[in-house]
Design a protein around this motif. Structure first.
Motif, PDB file in Angstrom:
ATOM      1  N   UNK A  89      -5.494 -85.749  54.541  1.00 45.04           N
ATOM      2  CA  UNK A  89      -6.751 -86.232  55.126  1.00 45.04           C
ATOM      3  C   UNK A  89      -7.995 -85.716  54.405  1.00 45.04           C
ATOM      4  N   UNK A  90      -7.818 -85.140  53.204  1.00 50.81           N
ATOM      5  CA  UNK A  90      -8.949 -84.621  52.431  1.00 50.81           C
ATOM      6  C   UNK A  90      -9.230 -85.554  51.266  1.00 50.81           C
ATOM      7  N   UNK A  91     -10.420 -86.182  51.189  1.00 51.35           N
ATOM      8  CA  UNK A  91     -10.762 -87.028  50.043  1.00 51.35           C
ATOM      9  C   UNK A  91     -10.894 -86.186  48.772  1.00 51.35           C
ATOM     10  N   UNK A  92     -10.284 -86.681  47.698  1.00 46.76           N
ATOM     11  CA  UNK A  92     -10.289 -85.946  46.435  1.00 46.76           C
ATOM     12  C   UNK A  92     -10.515 -86.896  45.271  1.00 46.76           C
ATOM     13  N   UNK A  93     -10.962 -86.312  44.157  1.00 41.58           N
ATOM     14  CA  UNK A  93     -11.031 -87.039  42.895  1.00 41.58           C
ATOM     15  C   UNK A  93      -9.957 -86.460  41.995  1.00 41.58           C
ATOM     16  N   UNK A  94      -9.084 -87.341  41.483  1.00 43.33           N
ATOM     17  CA  UNK A  94      -7.912 -86.936  40.692  1.00 43.33           C
ATOM     18  C   UNK A  94      -8.142 -87.282  39.236  1.00 43.33           C
ATOM     19  N   UNK A  95      -7.684 -86.431  38.322  1.00 41.55           N
ATOM     20  CA  UNK A  95      -7.726 -86.764  36.908  1.00 41.55           C
ATOM     21  C   UNK A  95      -8.059 -85.557  36.046  1.00 41.55           C
ATOM     22  N   UNK A  96      -7.773 -85.704  34.750  1.00 42.95           N
ATOM     23  CA  UNK A  96      -8.007 -84.608  33.817  1.00 42.95           C
ATOM     24  C   UNK A  96      -9.478 -84.205  33.795  1.00 42.95           C
ATOM     25  N   UNK A  97      -9.694 -82.906  33.950  1.00 43.96           N
ATOM     26  CA  UNK A  97     -11.041 -82.358  33.906  1.00 43.96           C
ATOM     27  C   UNK A  97     -11.725 -82.246  35.243  1.00 43.96           C
ATOM     28  N   UNK A  98     -11.152 -82.848  36.285  1.00 48.47           N
ATOM     29  CA  UNK A  98     -11.825 -82.792  37.582  1.00 48.47           C
ATOM     30  C   UNK A  98     -11.946 -81.361  38.095  1.00 48.47           C
ATOM     31  N   UNK A  99     -10.940 -80.534  37.784  1.00 48.34           N
ATOM     32  CA  UNK A  99     -10.967 -79.131  38.182  1.00 48.34           C
ATOM     33  C   UNK A  99     -11.558 -78.271  37.076  1.00 48.34           C
ATOM     34  N   UNK A 338      -6.977 -82.215  40.692  1.00 43.62           N
ATOM     35  CA  UNK A 338      -7.679 -82.962  41.726  1.00 43.62           C
ATOM     36  C   UNK A 338      -8.620 -82.005  42.448  1.00 43.62           C
ATOM     37  N   UNK A 339      -9.795 -82.493  42.734  1.00 41.54           N
ATOM     38  CA  UNK A 339     -10.815 -81.640  43.341  1.00 41.54           C
ATOM     39  C   UNK A 339     -11.280 -82.269  44.647  1.00 41.54           C
ATOM     40  N   UNK A 340     -11.373 -81.486  45.712  1.00 42.92           N
ATOM     41  CA  UNK A 340     -11.911 -82.020  46.972  1.00 42.92           C
ATOM     42  C   UNK A 340     -13.370 -82.430  46.808  1.00 42.92           C
ATOM     43  N   UNK A 341     -13.695 -83.606  47.275  1.00 46.94           N
ATOM     44  CA  UNK A 341     -15.074 -84.079  47.204  1.00 46.94           C
ATOM     45  C   UNK A 341     -16.007 -83.104  47.926  1.00 46.94           C
ATOM     46  N   UNK A 342     -15.558 -82.560  49.042  1.00 47.61           N
ATOM     47  CA  UNK A 342     -16.390 -81.654  49.833  1.00 47.61           C
ATOM     48  C   UNK A 342     -16.743 -80.390  49.055  1.00 47.61           C
ATOM     49  N   UNK A 343     -15.849 -79.946  48.172  1.00 50.86           N
ATOM     50  CA  UNK A 343     -16.153 -78.745  47.387  1.00 50.86           C
ATOM     51  C   UNK A 343     -17.248 -79.023  46.368  1.00 50.86           C
TER      52      UNK A 343
END
Length: 358
Positions: A89-99, A338-343
């Protein structure tokens, strides 16, 4: 390529710059886009060295903060373009470099455009070649050509820290342990001496080694000593005359590189050992007044940084430095970054609130 639109949200900027591939050694396209975007901002003085871009406010403030982030990534492995996902239930952006660490860079770019009159002068630094050998690092080069650009009272690296403050960093040492033998035909192995077999005690010592946890300025740094690569032999029917074991020692910032090397030589006493790379760690630096104000402003509970980051470069110059960026550091270099949008949004809010405070 059209210039980056720095009025976009940090999430959209993250998506945009992640979708511009910039594996170490191939950062020019992204560096060009960043340079063009920040050069259009009248409140910033911009300097470029290769694919490293520095943008400074020159307001004559009593204090200066350096805020830096690297623009390169480890190699792509079918993890671009980015995509939106939901995990638990956590929106995230996935892909190389996101973190590691374009979400942090995106936050910095947005704030660099927005903060025309910050509380302290800011030196923004976006640099190349962080993910490879230290001598290629854009900050290494910049330190030789423009050491004046590193002058600051406090520094923040946007490395992934889960949106928390991670103080200092462990040091890093790499070495090659070699064993030697005598080549012979494997059908007459008793004539030779097997260098791979001779490496067994090296592996045994490393397997039996128990790393320490060392408290430095109130933070507990876990060390690690491991074999990370091994090689030897020339053919399937030849007794090898050489075996090389690459060893990586992550050491607490209370040790100097010289002390770390001595410790490794003590552990592997009796073996041919060549140190091929070493970098000092950084003490937390959280006793500095600006650091304390920053930690308080973002509401963080500081913790240690286990991996090496460029905070060590600032620490070596007497500039206290911390890591503060979106993304779980355990996912750095992972194919499922993948990085949480909220972060992303939280780090942007934290930095904005502190840098805008009167």
């Amino acid at each position: 390529m059209s210039p980056l639109d720095l009025s976009l949200s940090s999430l959209e900027l993250t998506r945009t710059i992640c979708n511009i591939p910039s594996v170490s050694g191939d950062e020019t396209t992204l560096a060009d886009a960043i340079h063009d975007a920040v050069s259009a901002l009248d409140h910033l003085d911009v300097y470029r060295d290769g694919d490293t871009i520095v943008a400074r406010t020159m307001l004559g403030r009593a204090q200066r903060v350096a805020i830096a982030g690297h623009i390169d990534t480890v190699p792509i492995n079918r993890n671009l373009p980015t995509r939106d996902i939901v995990e638990d239930d956590v929106p995230m952006l996935w892909g190389r470099g996101t973190v590691d660490m374009k979400a942090g860079v995106a936050v910095q770019l947005r704030l660099a455009a927005e903060l025309v009159s910050p509380r302290a002068d800011i030196t923004w630094m976006w640099y190349d070649h962080e993910e490879v050998d230290a001598d290629l690092n854009g900050l290494t080069r910049l330190g030789r050509t423009r050491p004046d650009l590193f002058v600051a009272d406090f520094a923040i690296l946007g490395e992934p820290s889960g949106g928390e403050v991670e103080g200092g960093c462990n040091g890093n040492l790499r070495a090659i342990a070699r064993t030697h033998g005598v080549r012979a035909h494997s059908a007459r192995s008793w004539i030779g001496e097997n260098a791979i077999h001779a490496a067994a005690p090296i592996l045994a010592r490393l397997a039996e080694y128990r790393p320490q946890t060392i408290t430095v300025d109130g933070l507990d740094y876990r060390e690690g000593l491991n074999a990370v690569r091994i090689g030897g032999g020339i053919a399937g029917n030849v007794i090898p005359d050489l075996c090389e074991v690459e060893v990586n020692f992550r050491f607490a910032p209370s040790r100097t590189p010289e002390q770390a090397e001595k410790h490794l030589r003590d552990v592997l006493a009796g073996f041919d050992l060549e140190v091929v790379d070493r970098a000092a760690g950084a003490r937390p630096g959280l006793d500095a007044p600006l650091a304390q104000e920053f930690v308080s402003a973002v509401g963080a509970v500081p913790r240690p940084k286990y991996g090496w980051t460029d905070v060590a470069r600032f620490s070596a110059l007497g500039v206290p430095a911390v890591n503060y960026g979106p993304g779980d550091p355990h996912l750095a270099h992972h194919d499922d970054e993948r990085v949480p949008v909220a972060q992303i949004e939280a780090v942007e809010r934290g930095l904005r609130a502190w840098l805008s405070a009167a």
